[in-house]
Write a protein that holds these residues in place. Structure first.
Motif, PDB file in Angstrom:
ATOM      1  N   PRO A   1      10.585  -2.311  -2.246  1.00  0.00           N
ATOM      2  CA  PRO A   1      10.189  -3.383  -3.171  1.00  0.00           C
ATOM      3  C   PRO A   1      10.220  -4.779  -2.524  1.00  0.00           C
ATOM      4  CG  PRO A   1      11.696  -1.871  -4.262  1.00  0.00           C
ATOM      5  CD  PRO A   1      11.655  -1.480  -2.824  1.00  0.00           C
ATOM      6  N   CYS A   2      11.254  -5.061  -1.733  1.00  0.00           N
ATOM      7  CA  CYS A   2      11.339  -6.387  -1.085  1.00  0.00           C
ATOM      8  C   CYS A   2      10.238  -6.556  -0.045  1.00  0.00           C
ATOM      9  CB  CYS A   2      12.707  -6.592  -0.441  1.00  0.00           C
ATOM     10  SG  CYS A   2      14.025  -6.845  -1.643  1.00  0.00           S
TER      11      CYS A   2
ATOM     12  N   ASP B   1       7.264  -5.194  -0.198  1.00  0.00           N
ATOM     13  CA  ASP B   1       6.018  -5.419  -0.939  1.00  0.00           C
ATOM     14  C   ASP B   1       5.947  -6.823  -1.537  1.00  0.00           C
ATOM     15  OD1 ASP B   1       5.230  -2.866  -0.314  1.00  0.00           O
ATOM     16  OD2 ASP B   1       5.843  -2.005  -2.240  1.00  0.00           O
ATOM     17  N   GLN B   2       7.077  -7.364  -2.001  1.00  0.00           N
ATOM     18  CA  GLN B   2       7.087  -8.671  -2.653  1.00  0.00           C
ATOM     19  C   GLN B   2       7.197  -9.833  -1.679  1.00  0.00           C
ATOM     20  OE1 GLN B   2      10.360  -8.442  -5.360  1.00  0.00           O
ATOM     21  NE2 GLN B   2       9.319  -7.038  -6.765  1.00  0.00           N
TER      22      GLN B   2
END
Length: 162
Positions: free
Chosen positions: A55-56, A58-59
């Motif tokens: 997630p990190c 991707d963000q």
């Protein structure tokens, strides 16, 4: 106490995400090389890490990497005018401060670094580019060349361009 991966929840997560500090396993971790953003003058804190959870990555890392690669592509297409071409570029604006690279190992890398910094500043050309080199022979028998250079970033519109 075993730590579970924040992505797949499997035990034995032996890495840590650089952004959220959550444990992540090697299979789920996303990696960036340490010198990935080396052409940037100041690398943002959130992309200085080498390990990210999904997630990190991707963000935070993926958008920064995409922006960096787009700027690199623009830097390859930038117009570069050497100091000797000043007659050709006499009508170009020289209001900005010069971009300077004090030391580089390769001439082509030096030019790309100058171009990249110009693109990051919102410019599409470099004028009055000066490139210097110095042969360095340390105590050993091998010598190498140290390159330095500077140039003034500017915007060239079609009406000003040749």
């Amino acid at each position: 106490m075993e730590t579970n991966c924040c992505v797949c929840q499997k035990p034995k997560a032996n890495l840590q995400c650089g952004v959220c500090k959550e444990p992540v396993c090697k299979k789920c971790a996303q990696f960036l090389d340490e010198g990935t953003f080396s052409f940037m003058k100041v690398v943002p804190e959130n992309v200085r890490h080498t390990v990210y959870c999904g997630p990190c990555y991707d963000q935070v890392a993926a958008p920064a990497l995409a922006s960096y690669e787009a700027d690199m592509k623009k830097a390859k297409a930038i117009s570069i005018f050497m100091k000797e071409d000043s007659k050709i570029t006499q009508r170009f604006s020289r209001k900005e401060n010069a971009i300077e690279i004090p030391e580089c190992d390769d001439r082509e890398e030096l030019i790309m670094r100058l171009a990249f910094l110009a693109v990051q500043g919102g410019f599409n050309a470099l004028v009055d580019v000066e490139i210097k080199h110095e042969k360095v022979k340390p105590g050993g028998k091998y010598q190498y060349t140290k390159w330095s250079g500077k140039g003034i970033p500017t915007l060239v519109t079609s009406s000003r361009h040749l």
